[in-house]
Design a protein around this motif. Structure first.
Motif, PDB file in Angstrom:
ATOM      1  N   SER A  60      49.326  48.146  49.843  1.00  0.00           N
ATOM      2  CA  SER A  60      50.305  49.002  49.171  1.00  0.00           C
ATOM      3  C   SER A  60      49.605  50.091  48.369  1.00  0.00           C
ATOM      4  O   SER A  60      50.042  51.259  48.378  1.00  0.00           O
ATOM      5  CB  SER A  60      51.198  48.161  48.256  1.00  0.00           C
ATOM      6  OG  SER A  60      51.974  47.239  48.992  1.00  0.00           O
ATOM      7  N   ILE A  61      48.531  49.722  47.669  1.00  0.00           N
ATOM      8  CA  ILE A  61      47.741  50.711  46.935  1.00  0.00           C
ATOM      9  C   ILE A  61      47.188  51.759  47.908  1.00  0.00           C
ATOM     10  O   ILE A  61      47.250  52.969  47.651  1.00  0.00           O
ATOM     11  CB  ILE A  61      46.582  50.031  46.184  1.00  0.00           C
ATOM     12  CG1 ILE A  61      47.100  49.174  45.028  1.00  0.00           C
ATOM     13  CG2 ILE A  61      45.585  51.063  45.680  1.00  0.00           C
ATOM     14  CD1 ILE A  61      47.539  49.955  43.820  1.00  0.00           C
ATOM     15  N   LEU A  62      46.660  51.291  49.037  1.00  0.00           N
ATOM     16  CA  LEU A  62      46.102  52.209  50.035  1.00  0.00           C
ATOM     17  C   LEU A  62      47.181  53.135  50.595  1.00  0.00           C
ATOM     18  O   LEU A  62      46.957  54.346  50.736  1.00  0.00           O
ATOM     19  CB  LEU A  62      45.455  51.404  51.165  1.00  0.00           C
ATOM     20  CG  LEU A  62      44.792  52.206  52.292  1.00  0.00           C
ATOM     21  CD1 LEU A  62      43.663  53.059  51.753  1.00  0.00           C
ATOM     22  CD2 LEU A  62      44.281  51.275  53.377  1.00  0.00           C
ATOM     23  N   ALA A  63      48.346  52.580  50.893  1.00  0.00           N
ATOM     24  CA  ALA A  63      49.444  53.394  51.420  1.00  0.00           C
ATOM     25  C   ALA A  63      49.898  54.419  50.392  1.00  0.00           C
ATOM     26  O   ALA A  63      50.179  55.576  50.737  1.00  0.00           O
ATOM     27  CB  ALA A  63      50.609  52.486  51.819  1.00  0.00           C
ATOM     28  N   ALA A  64      49.968  54.013  49.120  1.00  0.00           N
ATOM     29  CA  ALA A  64      50.382  54.940  48.067  1.00  0.00           C
ATOM     30  C   ALA A  64      49.415  56.111  47.951  1.00  0.00           C
ATOM     31  O   ALA A  64      49.821  57.265  47.774  1.00  0.00           O
ATOM     32  CB  ALA A  64      50.469  54.194  46.735  1.00  0.00           C
ATOM     33  N   ILE A  65      48.128  55.813  48.075  1.00  0.00           N
ATOM     34  CA  ILE A  65      47.114  56.872  47.981  1.00  0.00           C
ATOM     35  C   ILE A  65      47.212  57.816  49.178  1.00  0.00           C
ATOM     36  O   ILE A  65      47.059  59.035  49.043  1.00  0.00           O
ATOM     37  CB  ILE A  65      45.713  56.246  47.890  1.00  0.00           C
ATOM     38  CG1 ILE A  65      45.563  55.502  46.554  1.00  0.00           C
ATOM     39  CG2 ILE A  65      44.612  57.306  48.029  1.00  0.00           C
ATOM     40  CD1 ILE A  65      44.303  54.677  46.446  1.00  0.00           C
ATOM     41  N   LEU A  66      47.515  57.282  50.346  1.00  0.00           N
ATOM     42  CA  LEU A  66      47.586  58.109  51.558  1.00  0.00           C
ATOM     43  C   LEU A  66      48.810  59.019  51.568  1.00  0.00           C
ATOM     44  O   LEU A  66      48.738  60.166  52.029  1.00  0.00           O
ATOM     45  CB  LEU A  66      47.590  57.212  52.803  1.00  0.00           C
ATOM     46  CG  LEU A  66      46.283  56.464  53.110  1.00  0.00           C
ATOM     47  CD1 LEU A  66      46.482  55.526  54.299  1.00  0.00           C
ATOM     48  CD2 LEU A  66      45.142  57.432  53.385  1.00  0.00           C
TER      49      LEU A  66
ATOM     50  N   LEU B 103      39.143  54.273  45.095  1.00  0.00           N
ATOM     51  CA  LEU B 103      40.058  53.152  44.884  1.00  0.00           C
ATOM     52  C   LEU B 103      40.640  52.670  46.203  1.00  0.00           C
ATOM     53  O   LEU B 103      40.779  51.462  46.433  1.00  0.00           O
ATOM     54  CB  LEU B 103      41.184  53.572  43.929  1.00  0.00           C
ATOM     55  CG  LEU B 103      42.245  52.505  43.615  1.00  0.00           C
ATOM     56  CD1 LEU B 103      41.593  51.249  43.050  1.00  0.00           C
ATOM     57  CD2 LEU B 103      43.281  53.058  42.646  1.00  0.00           C
ATOM     58  N   GLY B 104      40.983  53.596  47.100  1.00  0.00           N
ATOM     59  CA  GLY B 104      41.506  53.208  48.404  1.00  0.00           C
ATOM     60  C   GLY B 104      40.489  52.427  49.215  1.00  0.00           C
ATOM     61  O   GLY B 104      40.819  51.423  49.863  1.00  0.00           O
ATOM     62  N   ASN B 105      39.249  52.869  49.170  1.00  0.00           N
ATOM     63  CA  ASN B 105      38.194  52.138  49.876  1.00  0.00           C
ATOM     64  C   ASN B 105      37.947  50.770  49.259  1.00  0.00           C
ATOM     65  O   ASN B 105      37.652  49.799  49.971  1.00  0.00           O
ATOM     66  CB  ASN B 105      36.901  52.955  49.860  1.00  0.00           C
ATOM     67  CG  ASN B 105      36.866  54.032  50.928  1.00  0.00           C
ATOM     68  OD1 ASN B 105      36.459  53.792  52.064  1.00  0.00           O
ATOM     69  ND2 ASN B 105      37.315  55.226  50.572  1.00  0.00           N
ATOM     70  N   LEU B 106      38.065  50.671  47.929  1.00  0.00           N
ATOM     71  CA  LEU B 106      37.924  49.374  47.263  1.00  0.00           C
ATOM     72  C   LEU B 106      39.021  48.418  47.714  1.00  0.00           C
ATOM     73  O   LEU B 106      38.775  47.227  47.902  1.00  0.00           O
ATOM     74  CB  LEU B 106      37.966  49.553  45.746  1.00  0.00           C
ATOM     75  CG  LEU B 106      37.747  48.288  44.906  1.00  0.00           C
ATOM     76  CD1 LEU B 106      36.335  47.734  45.112  1.00  0.00           C
ATOM     77  CD2 LEU B 106      37.986  48.570  43.421  1.00  0.00           C
ATOM     78  N   SER B 107      40.223  48.931  47.920  1.00  0.00           N
ATOM     79  CA  SER B 107      41.331  48.100  48.408  1.00  0.00           C
ATOM     80  C   SER B 107      41.031  47.560  49.805  1.00  0.00           C
ATOM     81  O   SER B 107      41.314  46.394  50.104  1.00  0.00           O
ATOM     82  CB  SER B 107      42.631  48.911  48.431  1.00  0.00           C
ATOM     83  OG  SER B 107      43.018  49.286  47.120  1.00  0.00           O
ATOM     84  N   VAL B 108      40.447  48.398  50.662  1.00  0.00           N
ATOM     85  CA  VAL B 108      40.066  47.952  52.010  1.00  0.00           C
ATOM     86  C   VAL B 108      39.017  46.844  51.924  1.00  0.00           C
ATOM     87  O   VAL B 108      39.086  45.835  52.645  1.00  0.00           O
ATOM     88  CB  VAL B 108      39.536  49.130  52.843  1.00  0.00           C
ATOM     89  CG1 VAL B 108      38.995  48.641  54.185  1.00  0.00           C
ATOM     90  CG2 VAL B 108      40.635  50.172  53.066  1.00  0.00           C
ATOM     91  N   LEU B 109      38.046  47.015  51.038  1.00  0.00           N
ATOM     92  CA  LEU B 109      37.005  46.002  50.863  1.00  0.00           C
ATOM     93  C   LEU B 109      37.588  44.691  50.352  1.00  0.00           C
ATOM     94  O   LEU B 109      37.168  43.603  50.779  1.00  0.00           O
ATOM     95  CB  LEU B 109      35.942  46.510  49.879  1.00  0.00           C
ATOM     96  CG  LEU B 109      35.073  47.681  50.349  1.00  0.00           C
ATOM     97  CD1 LEU B 109      34.152  48.128  49.225  1.00  0.00           C
ATOM     98  CD2 LEU B 109      34.267  47.307  51.580  1.00  0.00           C
ATOM     99  N   ASP B 110      38.555  44.765  49.443  1.00  0.00           N
ATOM    100  CA  ASP B 110      39.176  43.549  48.913  1.00  0.00           C
ATOM    101  C   ASP B 110      39.924  42.791  50.007  1.00  0.00           C
ATOM    102  O   ASP B 110      39.863  41.558  50.063  1.00  0.00           O
ATOM    103  CB  ASP B 110      40.137  43.906  47.775  1.00  0.00           C
ATOM    104  CG  ASP B 110      39.410  44.281  46.496  1.00  0.00           C
ATOM    105  OD1 ASP B 110      38.246  43.869  46.345  1.00  0.00           O
ATOM    106  OD2 ASP B 110      39.996  44.988  45.647  1.00  0.00           O
ATOM    107  N   VAL B 111      40.620  43.521  50.869  1.00  0.00           N
ATOM    108  CA  VAL B 111      41.309  42.880  51.993  1.00  0.00           C
ATOM    109  C   VAL B 111      40.293  42.207  52.911  1.00  0.00           C
ATOM    110  O   VAL B 111      40.489  41.075  53.358  1.00  0.00           O
ATOM    111  CB  VAL B 111      42.153  43.906  52.776  1.00  0.00           C
ATOM    112  CG1 VAL B 111      42.692  43.291  54.071  1.00  0.00           C
ATOM    113  CG2 VAL B 111      43.312  44.407  51.918  1.00  0.00           C
ATOM    114  N   GLY B 112      39.190  42.890  53.176  1.00  0.00           N
ATOM    115  CA  GLY B 112      38.155  42.326  54.032  1.00  0.00           C
ATOM    116  C   GLY B 112      37.516  41.098  53.425  1.00  0.00           C
ATOM    117  O   GLY B 112      37.276  40.094  54.113  1.00  0.00           O
TER     118      GLY B 112
END
Length: 315
Positions: free
Chosen positions: A47-53, A66-75
């Motif tokens: 959701s954070i990633l989508a909001a940023i996009l 922050l968006g890249n950090l969200s991707v890393l957290d999911v991974g």
């Protein structure tokens, strides 16, 4: 374990992950809790990633990081938790030797990326607050992608180094890993050859991966704090400290739990504590990050509202 004479190859073909709890009655509860945590973490970070996009106002270097950090957290949570849930569901707790190495590799790859990414975010804050006139040049898109490339190369090298070094160890039994995922301290316990060099490598590379970033982050915040205190506007100081506070909270949680996890290298006396710290590293930290960054950030909150509810609700 002590080296055994005449052992020159790995005889263990799979490991047994003992998991968090040995009591079978509580395992359904653990399954539900971790499934809920996984869904919340993935949903929150995406959701954070989508909001940023979707929000043009968030197309800035800070939110790029922050968006890249969200991707890393999911991974990070995906590397460990789904496998654990599968083990709980099937009551099969074995993991092949190769799969164990793969899990360890990707965990250290993503954790290493977190180290560099949090450092890059601190550098971005330093430039934004202390060097605002040259910020757009020093944090251009080219610089951002260079930081991405360097971070991935360094994190990949770190993960590959530890994985290859682990393959030099002999595992001839026992094969029970007192954890819910494969990690270096617990595997060191099971080796029937000397792990001294591996431990030295872990400390040495760990200093490069964690020590230097911590020094850079602290240095950045010293300069940031000095600059913020010179801001005359109370509202300006409040906004700056709010932004820095979110990042600093994530840094303290990440490095605090990480240092504790590898400080004692999984000694038998601390193995149960290792599980708790492992939960913090792989589940709680990724789950808290979206909350920390959105709780006091009206821009992110507004973008999240538009993503989750729809733009029509704000008109």
């Amino acid at each position: 374990m002590e080296p055994e004479s005449g052992t020159n190859r790995t005889t263990v073909t799979e490991f047994i992950l003992l998991g968090l709890l040995e009591m079978e009655k509580l395992q359904p509860v653990v399954f539900v809790l971790f499934l809920f945590a996984y869904l919340v973490t993935v949903g929150g970070n995406l959701s954070i990633l989508a909001a940023i996009l979707v929000e043009p106002k968030l197309h800035t270097p800070m939110y790029f990081f922050l968006g890249n950090l969200s991707v890393l957290d999911v991974g990070c949570i995906t590397v460990t938790v789904p496998a654990m849930l599968a083990h709980l569901l099937t009551h099969k707790h074995t993991i092949p030797y190769a799969a164990c190495l793969s899990q360890l590799f990707f965990f250290h790859l993503l954790a290493g990326m977190d180290c560099f990414w949090l450092t890059a975010m601190a550098y971005d804050l330093f430039l934004a607050i202390c060097r605002p006139l040259t910020y757009s040049i020093r944090m251009s898109q080219t610089v951002q992608w260079i930081l991405v490339a360097v971070s991935w190369v360094c994190a990949f090298t770190n993960a590959l180094t530890h994985t290859v070094a682990l393959t030099t160890l002999n595992f001839c039994g026992p094969s029970e890993v007192n954890h819910f995922y494969c990690d270096l301290p617990q595997l060191f316990q099971l080796s029937c050859s000397s792990t001294q060099l591996n431990k030295q490598l872990l400390f040495g590379v760990g200093f490069i991966m964690a020590g230097e970033p911590v020094v850079l982050i602290i240095t950045s915040y010293i300069h940031v704090a000095a600059a913020v205190l010179q801001i005359r506007s109370v509202e300006g100081r409040k906004k700056a400290f709010s932004t820095c506070g979110s990042h600093l909270t994530v840094v303290c949680l990440f490095y605090g739990s990480g240092i504790f996890n590898y400080m004692h290298l999984g000694s038998e006396e601390a193995s149960d504590k290792d599980k708790g710290v492992g939960v913090f590293n792989t589940v709680i930290n990724p789950m808290l990050n979206p909350l920390i960054y959105s709780l006091r950030n009206p821009d992110v909150q507004g973008a999240l509202w538009r993503v989750l509810v729809g733009r029509w609700s704000l008109t």
